[in-house]
Design an enzyme around this catalytic site. Structure first.
Site, PDB file in Angstrom:
ATOM      1  N   SER A 146       4.762 -80.846 -61.228  1.00  0.00           N
ATOM      2  CA  SER A 146       3.521 -80.526 -60.486  1.00  0.00           C
ATOM      3  C   SER A 146       3.862 -79.657 -59.301  1.00  0.00           C
ATOM      4  O   SER A 146       4.879 -79.587 -58.771  1.00  0.00           O
ATOM      5  CB  SER A 146       2.975 -81.914 -59.823  1.00  0.00           C
ATOM      6  OG  SER A 146       1.756 -81.810 -59.130  1.00  0.00           O
ATOM      7  N   HIS A 178      -2.068 -74.138 -58.678  1.00  0.00           N
ATOM      8  CA  HIS A 178      -1.923 -75.435 -58.928  1.00  0.00           C
ATOM      9  C   HIS A 178      -1.521 -75.482 -60.350  1.00  0.00           C
ATOM     10  O   HIS A 178      -2.309 -75.011 -61.318  1.00  0.00           O
ATOM     11  CB  HIS A 178      -2.780 -76.547 -58.618  1.00  0.00           C
ATOM     12  CG  HIS A 178      -2.927 -77.884 -59.169  1.00  0.00           C
ATOM     13  ND1 HIS A 178      -3.721 -78.286 -60.223  1.00  0.00           N
ATOM     14  CD2 HIS A 178      -2.008 -78.902 -59.003  1.00  0.00           C
ATOM     15  CE1 HIS A 178      -3.129 -79.183 -60.757  1.00  0.00           C
ATOM     16  NE2 HIS A 178      -2.412 -79.802 -59.960  1.00  0.00           N
ATOM     17  N   ASN A 226       0.201 -78.815 -63.177  1.00  0.00           N
ATOM     18  CA  ASN A 226       0.668 -79.919 -63.475  1.00  0.00           C
ATOM     19  C   ASN A 226       1.061 -80.293 -65.136  1.00  0.00           C
ATOM     20  O   ASN A 226      -0.068 -80.065 -65.717  1.00  0.00           O
ATOM     21  CB  ASN A 226      -0.068 -81.056 -62.656  1.00  0.00           C
ATOM     22  CG  ASN A 226       0.337 -82.534 -63.340  1.00  0.00           C
ATOM     23  OD1 ASN A 226      -0.494 -83.163 -64.131  1.00  0.00           O
ATOM     24  ND2 ASN A 226       1.402 -82.851 -62.776  1.00  0.00           N
ATOM     25  N   ARG A 258       2.211 -83.575 -67.290  1.00  0.00           N
ATOM     26  CA  ARG A 258       2.849 -84.942 -67.404  1.00  0.00           C
ATOM     27  C   ARG A 258       2.918 -85.838 -68.767  1.00  0.00           C
ATOM     28  O   ARG A 258       2.161 -85.319 -69.426  1.00  0.00           O
ATOM     29  CB  ARG A 258       2.095 -85.581 -66.161  1.00  0.00           C
ATOM     30  CG  ARG A 258       0.600 -85.695 -66.545  1.00  0.00           C
ATOM     31  CD  ARG A 258      -0.207 -86.257 -65.392  1.00  0.00           C
ATOM     32  NE  ARG A 258      -1.604 -86.182 -65.586  1.00  0.00           N
ATOM     33  CZ  ARG A 258      -2.551 -85.402 -65.523  1.00  0.00           C
ATOM     34  NH1 ARG A 258      -2.020 -84.052 -65.091  1.00  0.00           N
ATOM     35  NH2 ARG A 258      -3.675 -85.402 -66.002  1.00  0.00           N
ATOM     36  N   HIS A 286      -8.079 -66.406 -66.983  1.00  0.00           N
ATOM     37  CA  HIS A 286      -8.725 -67.075 -68.353  1.00  0.00           C
ATOM     38  C   HIS A 286      -8.354 -66.549 -69.452  1.00  0.00           C
ATOM     39  O   HIS A 286      -8.193 -67.276 -70.393  1.00  0.00           O
ATOM     40  CB  HIS A 286     -10.319 -67.301 -68.067  1.00  0.00           C
ATOM     41  CG  HIS A 286     -10.682 -68.193 -67.042  1.00  0.00           C
ATOM     42  ND1 HIS A 286     -10.800 -69.379 -67.507  1.00  0.00           N
ATOM     43  CD2 HIS A 286     -10.908 -68.187 -65.799  1.00  0.00           C
ATOM     44  CE1 HIS A 286     -11.033 -70.131 -66.405  1.00  0.00           C
ATOM     45  NE2 HIS A 286     -11.189 -69.231 -65.338  1.00  0.00           N
ATOM     46  N   ARG A 306       6.861 -91.354 -53.499  1.00  0.00           N
ATOM     47  CA  ARG A 306       7.540 -90.746 -52.098  1.00  0.00           C
ATOM     48  C   ARG A 306       6.253 -89.858 -51.456  1.00  0.00           C
ATOM     49  O   ARG A 306       5.832 -88.627 -51.928  1.00  0.00           O
ATOM     50  CB  ARG A 306       8.744 -89.765 -52.574  1.00  0.00           C
ATOM     51  CG  ARG A 306       9.222 -89.242 -51.374  1.00  0.00           C
ATOM     52  CD  ARG A 306      10.677 -88.420 -51.747  1.00  0.00           C
ATOM     53  NE  ARG A 306      11.512 -88.109 -50.575  1.00  0.00           N
ATOM     54  CZ  ARG A 306      11.280 -86.719 -50.004  1.00  0.00           C
ATOM     55  NH1 ARG A 306      10.444 -86.128 -50.867  1.00  0.00           N
ATOM     56  NH2 ARG A 306      12.126 -86.534 -49.140  1.00  0.00           N
TER      57      ARG A 306
END
Length: 300
Positions: free
Chosen positions: A92, A106, A108, A110, A145, A260
């Protein structure tokens, strides 16, 4: 069967590659590495760059955590998974540049797997990337885009419009009735048609981030700006903070799993502002941001 170690190896390499690209475009500072362990199981590798030539504050995190019971944020849409043990891993990042003409970004990616004795494991990928400009440029939006659309190639032509809309819907600040930025891609719960295809798509998302972001940074990082643009940037960063602390599922997941705190909240900018009943000047570039650029539209 999902290949957990294969996913983990990719995520670690992705963190390395993105940090190198961002260091190159900054040209001054390097990321510091902060490795940490989670008492309940797992840990991570946080990397942060502050006060660079271009990047005011940037963080690129890798984490791999596990536990005996899925947190509420992960089972909100899938209550049948409550009580299962889980593993969650991903990369991330959030980048906040000094120059108000360079967007915040940003990304991310996962992977989750939930297991229960006597039952098949349930796994899925999620993630995406989005762009939050303070001053809009048509060509930057179109470039971002186009790269987003290219990133969807492993899943075919139906993926981009589906995940673009999901991004527009997700990164919406409900209490402000406005978008956080110009969008990009957002996906979750992806486990079809099979592991290899879902993993290939997730890898493509991760690898296309720098292709979308770095050219925009290079183009805008030397643009002159004044205290007016800086003041507006701080106001807009306030909206970013509001979204992350009120709505963002990743932030909530991290806090609910005893993650964390410093790593979870590294997404917040160093300098931010709130002004009571802030209004922009009619016909200004600041007004154009919210009235044109932050309205979801087809950019490609």
């Amino acid at each position: 069967m999902p290949q957990i170690e294969k996913v983990k190896t990719f995520f670690l390499h992705l963190q390395d590659d993105i940090c190198q690209s961002l260091e190159n475009v900054d040209g001054k500072e390097k990321f510091i590495t902060d490795e940490w362990d989670r008492e309940q199981g797992g840990g991570g590798r946080t990397r942060v760059l502050v006060n660079g030539a271009v990047i005011e504050k940037g963080g690129v995190n890798f984490s791999h955590v596990f536990g005996d019971s899925m947190p509420a944020s992960a089972t909100a849409n899938r209550p049948e998974l409550a009580g299962r043990s889980f593993q969650a891993m991903g990369v991330s990042l959030v980048i906040h540049p000094h120059n108000p003409y360079v967007p915040t970004s940003h990304m991310n990616v996962r992977f989750f797997i939930a297991e229960k004795e006597g039952a098949e494991p349930v796994w899925w990928f999620g993630g995406g990337f989005d762009l939050t400009p303070y001053y809009g440029f048509q060509e930057d939006c179109e470039h971002w885009h186009k790269v987003s659309k290219d990133a969807c190639e492993p899943l075919g032509e139906d993926a981009y419009p589906k995940y673009k809309k999901w991004c527009d819907d997700y990164f919406h600040i409900k209490h402000r009735k406005e978008a956080r930025g110009i969008g990009g891609l957002f996906f979750d719960d992806l486990n079809s048609p099979d592991f290899e295809t879902a993993f290939a798509f997730t890898k493509s998302i991760g690898e296309h981030f720098t292709k979308g972001y770095i050219p925009i940074v290079e183009k805008r990082k030397a643009t002159p700006y004044s205290t007016r643009e800086q003041a507006f940037q701080k106001i807009r960063r306030g909206r970013y903070v509001e979204f992350n602390l009120v709505y963002d599922r990743g932030t909530l997941f991290g806090l609910q799993t005893g993650g964390r705190t410093e790593s979870i909240l590294m997404s917040l900018p160093s300098n931010v502002g709130w002004e009571y009943d802030h209004q922009v000047e009619a016909g200004s570039e600041e007004e154009k941001l919210t009235e044109y650029y932050l309205k979801p539209k087809d950019w490609v």
